[in-house]
Enzyme design. Structure first.
Site, mmCIF file in Angstrom:
data_model
loop_
_atom_site.group_PDB
_atom_site.id
_atom_site.type_symbol
_atom_site.label_atom_id
_atom_site.label_comp_id
_atom_site.label_asym_id
_atom_site.label_seq_id
_atom_site.Cartn_x
_atom_site.Cartn_y
_atom_site.Cartn_z
ATOM 1 N N ARG A 122 -10.918 -16.398 -49.186
ATOM 2 C CA ARG A 122 -11.355 -17.654 -49.035
ATOM 3 C C ARG A 122 -13.063 -17.917 -48.699
ATOM 4 O O ARG A 122 -12.942 -17.909 -47.883
ATOM 5 C CB ARG A 122 -10.459 -17.828 -47.893
ATOM 6 C CG ARG A 122 -8.592 -17.499 -48.321
ATOM 7 C CD ARG A 122 -8.323 -18.903 -47.837
ATOM 8 N NE ARG A 122 -6.888 -18.892 -48.706
ATOM 9 C CZ ARG A 122 -5.120 -19.780 -48.464
ATOM 10 N NH1 ARG A 122 -5.325 -19.765 -46.834
ATOM 11 N NH2 ARG A 122 -4.761 -19.768 -48.722
ATOM 12 N N GLN A 127 -13.648 -19.518 -54.634
ATOM 13 C CA GLN A 127 -12.320 -20.559 -54.478
ATOM 14 C C GLN A 127 -11.400 -21.179 -56.264
ATOM 15 O O GLN A 127 -10.435 -20.993 -56.535
ATOM 16 C CB GLN A 127 -13.036 -21.984 -54.073
ATOM 17 C CG GLN A 127 -12.014 -22.327 -52.820
ATOM 18 C CD GLN A 127 -13.266 -23.453 -52.665
ATOM 19 O OE1 GLN A 127 -14.248 -24.032 -52.195
ATOM 20 N NE2 GLN A 127 -12.800 -24.680 -51.914
ATOM 21 N N ASP A 130 -8.306 -18.471 -56.921
ATOM 22 C CA ASP A 130 -7.344 -18.553 -56.037
ATOM 23 C C ASP A 130 -6.552 -18.938 -56.878
ATOM 24 O O ASP A 130 -6.179 -20.047 -56.517
ATOM 25 C CB ASP A 130 -8.049 -19.303 -54.651
ATOM 26 C CG ASP A 130 -7.563 -18.968 -53.603
ATOM 27 O OD1 ASP A 130 -6.444 -18.689 -53.736
ATOM 28 O OD2 ASP A 130 -7.128 -19.936 -52.982
ATOM 29 N N SER A 133 -4.178 -20.419 -53.624
ATOM 30 C CA SER A 133 -4.271 -22.331 -54.255
ATOM 31 C C SER A 133 -3.885 -22.885 -55.161
ATOM 32 O O SER A 133 -2.923 -23.986 -55.586
ATOM 33 C CB SER A 133 -6.181 -22.846 -53.987
ATOM 34 O OG SER A 133 -6.259 -22.186 -52.766
ATOM 35 N N TYR A 230 -5.897 -19.580 -41.753
ATOM 36 C CA TYR A 230 -4.474 -19.033 -41.868
ATOM 37 C C TYR A 230 -4.466 -19.538 -40.297
ATOM 38 O O TYR A 230 -4.733 -19.245 -39.205
ATOM 39 C CB TYR A 230 -4.722 -17.740 -42.457
ATOM 40 C CG TYR A 230 -4.699 -17.035 -43.881
ATOM 41 C CD1 TYR A 230 -3.888 -17.431 -44.374
ATOM 42 C CD2 TYR A 230 -5.600 -16.866 -44.097
ATOM 43 C CE1 TYR A 230 -3.728 -17.770 -46.034
ATOM 44 C CE2 TYR A 230 -5.657 -15.923 -45.824
ATOM 45 C CZ TYR A 230 -4.272 -16.952 -46.142
ATOM 46 O OH TYR A 230 -5.334 -17.234 -47.743
HETATM 47 P P1 NAD Z 1 -0.477 -20.848 -45.708
HETATM 48 O O1 NAD Z 1 -0.311 -20.744 -47.467
HETATM 49 O O2 NAD Z 1 -0.910 -19.505 -45.947
HETATM 50 O O3 NAD Z 1 0.407 -21.467 -45.041
HETATM 51 C C1 NAD Z 1 0.644 -23.419 -45.245
HETATM 52 C C2 NAD Z 1 0.288 -24.180 -43.579
HETATM 53 O O4 NAD Z 1 1.386 -24.457 -42.605
HETATM 54 C C3 NAD Z 1 -1.099 -23.691 -43.609
HETATM 55 O O5 NAD Z 1 -1.729 -25.548 -42.944
HETATM 56 C C4 NAD Z 1 -0.461 -23.123 -41.737
HETATM 57 O O6 NAD Z 1 -1.517 -23.597 -40.646
HETATM 58 C C5 NAD Z 1 1.198 -23.508 -41.764
HETATM 59 N N1 NAD Z 1 1.988 -22.620 -41.153
HETATM 60 C C6 NAD Z 1 1.959 -22.106 -40.073
HETATM 61 N N2 NAD Z 1 2.765 -22.145 -38.652
HETATM 62 C C7 NAD Z 1 3.196 -23.114 -39.003
HETATM 63 C C8 NAD Z 1 4.718 -23.331 -38.248
HETATM 64 N N3 NAD Z 1 5.008 -22.817 -37.406
HETATM 65 N N4 NAD Z 1 4.550 -24.639 -38.330
HETATM 66 C C9 NAD Z 1 3.780 -25.822 -38.212
HETATM 67 N N5 NAD Z 1 2.767 -25.265 -39.713
HETATM 68 C C10 NAD Z 1 2.617 -24.141 -39.824
HETATM 69 O O7 NAD Z 1 -1.450 -21.813 -46.056
HETATM 70 P P2 NAD Z 1 -2.529 -22.187 -47.346
HETATM 71 O O8 NAD Z 1 -1.834 -23.402 -47.707
HETATM 72 O O9 NAD Z 1 -2.825 -21.154 -47.735
HETATM 73 O O10 NAD Z 1 -4.371 -22.509 -46.662
HETATM 74 C C11 NAD Z 1 -4.475 -23.092 -45.514
HETATM 75 C C12 NAD Z 1 -6.163 -23.328 -45.462
HETATM 76 O O11 NAD Z 1 -6.951 -22.819 -46.344
HETATM 77 C C13 NAD Z 1 -6.298 -24.814 -45.609
HETATM 78 O O12 NAD Z 1 -7.349 -25.765 -44.920
HETATM 79 C C14 NAD Z 1 -6.917 -24.945 -47.525
HETATM 80 O O13 NAD Z 1 -7.836 -25.536 -47.490
HETATM 81 C C15 NAD Z 1 -7.403 -23.338 -47.019
HETATM 82 N N6 NAD Z 1 -8.051 -23.025 -48.429
HETATM 83 C C16 NAD Z 1 -9.580 -22.118 -48.417
HETATM 84 C C17 NAD Z 1 -9.525 -21.424 -49.062
HETATM 85 C C18 NAD Z 1 -11.184 -21.365 -49.770
HETATM 86 O O14 NAD Z 1 -12.275 -21.810 -49.033
HETATM 87 N N7 NAD Z 1 -11.214 -20.963 -50.777
HETATM 88 C C19 NAD Z 1 -9.153 -21.462 -50.569
HETATM 89 C C20 NAD Z 1 -7.290 -21.637 -50.081
HETATM 90 C C21 NAD Z 1 -7.215 -21.936 -48.839
#
Ligand code: NAD
Length: 376
Positions: A122, A127, A130, A133, A230
């Site tokens: 990430r 990006q 990915d 995403s 994460y």
């Molecule tokens: P994910 O699929 O791993 O998890 C989904 C969501 O569930 C996350 O927000 C996590 O905090 C939440 N979660 C986990 N346990 C929980 C609990 N017990 N109760 C409530 N919520 C809980 O996450 P994701 O969608 O892949 O992405 C997370 C972050 O990463 C985002 O902020 C996203 O913007 C960022 N991201 C950045 C890049 C990059 O910079 N290249 C790429 C992808 C995602």
């Protein structure tokens, strides 16, 4: 000339395809030849004729794989189907390295270089490559649409001559990529939306989308974005406080969409049977984490479970329910990755051994499993 092979996906329920007419055209412009298995795009609304018009050849799996340098897939192809592939050829797909660990060993035995797109780091540079995403975004949208379809009421408030229809109350649990899109989609449909997460940075994101943040205040969650964006497993104390918060909130909700995941672990349990029982009959819960163990007690992949009058839904492969868009974005992720490493002189992509992307996604090379995340 570098030959790129695109196989028809064979996994049950998989409707996506790893190339679009657009990405075929761009690979051809880079100087590659592209060969697509007959019928590979049909379930994603791409015909063989469209691939041919874009510059690909269309043929049997054997013809497509013959002398291929790079094999593209949505899911990892069966190693048995790859016999005859040249040593050192790349297999680039969502390879589910933890779930399909033995398959990784088989790729090593074949001597191919397996590159797992879901291990893309990430970082800003990656990006556009990915797949997690691009596919989660569509999944968040689809979860709301399918929940709305299963809900026996409307989402927006409507004032009609026959009376007023109340706006649906939608609660999103887990505000990553899927959760953010779920909030935006439910808002567009006119619902009253609230959302929760364990990462404190999401509070502002929830508010900026016009939804209400519902957060545990008594126990500290994860500061800011969390490492790499994460979440990790939360303490028992936090889990208890979260359960109390959810209990008091969930009974008033009509639709709940859960998206919570922890990398490399089973999905956290967020909703218990007792909490489901507190909801009004006719409410809908969509468990986007159902394939990773589920956030909701009793949810079953690809089934509608009726519990205490509440419908619990969840697809084992949500992006496969929007195959045309999911494929187009997946294909673009693959193109963005391969073209970023394209070496004009070599006429093919070259992965420097010390590049952060290489070390993250490379699973096998020269007959060995080489990825650190798969050791121990
Ligand atoms: P994910 O699929 O791993 O998890 C989904 C969501 O569930 C996350 O927000 C996590 O905090 C939440 N979660 C986990 N346990 C929980 C609990 N017990 N109760 C409530 N919520 C809980 O996450 P994701 O969608 O892949 O992405 C997370 C972050 O990463 C985002 O902020 C996203 O913007 C960022 N991201 C950045 C890049 C990059 O910079 N290249 C790429 C992808 C995602």
């Amino acid at each position: 000339m570098t030959k790129i092979a695109v196989l028809r996906e064979v996994a049950a329920g998989e409707t996506r395809v790893a190339a679009s007419a657009e990405t075929v055209k761009k690979f051809v412009a880079l100087g590659a030849s592209v060969s697509v298995e007959k019928g590979a795009g049909l379930t994603a609304s791409v015909s063989d004729a469209e691939y041919e018009a874009a510059g690909a050849s269309v043929g049997t799996a054997a013809a497509v794989l013959k002398d291929a340098d790079i094999v593209l897939g949505v899911q990892g192809p069966d190693p048995k189907a790859l016999k005859g592939l040249s040593k050192g050829a790349w297999v680039v797909a969502g390879l589910d390295p933890f779930g399909q660990r033995k398959r990784v060993d088989d790729y090593a035995k074949l001597g191919v270089e397996a590159l797992a797109m879901e291990f893309m780091p990430r970082i800003t540079r990656a990006q556009s490559m990915d797949i997690l995403s691009s596919q989660s975004n569509l999944s968040g949208y689809k979860a709301v649409i399918d929940s709305a379809g299963a809900y026996g009421r409307a989402f927006p408030m409507m004032m009609t001559a026959a009376g007023t229809v109340q706006a649906a109350r939608v609660f999103i649990m887990g505000v990553g990529v899927a959760g953010l899109q779920a909030i935006a989609t439910a808002r567009r449909l006119g619902a009253q939306v609230s959302a929760t997460d364990v990462r404190s940075a999401t509070k502002e994101q929830i508010e900026s989308l016009g939804a209400k943040p519902i957060f545990v205040e008594s126990v500290a969650g994860i500061e800011g974005e969390g490492a790499g964006g994460y979440a990790t497993e939360m303490s028992e104390e936090y889990q208890k406080a979260q359960a109390e918060l959810v209990s008091s909130h969930i009974a008033k909700q009509d639709i709940v969409i859960t998206t919570a995941l922890i990398p490399g672990r089973a999905a956290p349990r967020l909703i218990s049977d007792a909490q489901i029982a507190s909801m009004k009959p006719g409410s809908v819960i969509f468990d986007l984490a159902v394939a990773q163990g589920g956030n909701v007690e009793g949810s079953k992949a690809d089934e509608v479970v009726l519990k205490h009058g509440v419908k619990i839904i969840g697809h084992s492969n949500t992006p496969a329910h929007l195959p045309a868009d999911a494929s187009a974005l997946f294909a673009r992720n693959l193109l963005n990755f391969l073209s970023a490493f394209w070496d004009k002189e070599a006429g093919r992509p070259v992965l420097p051994d010390d590049d952060e992307i290489t070390t993250a996604i490379r699973l096998t090379k020269d007959g060995k499993v080489v990825n650190e995340r798969l050791f121990g």
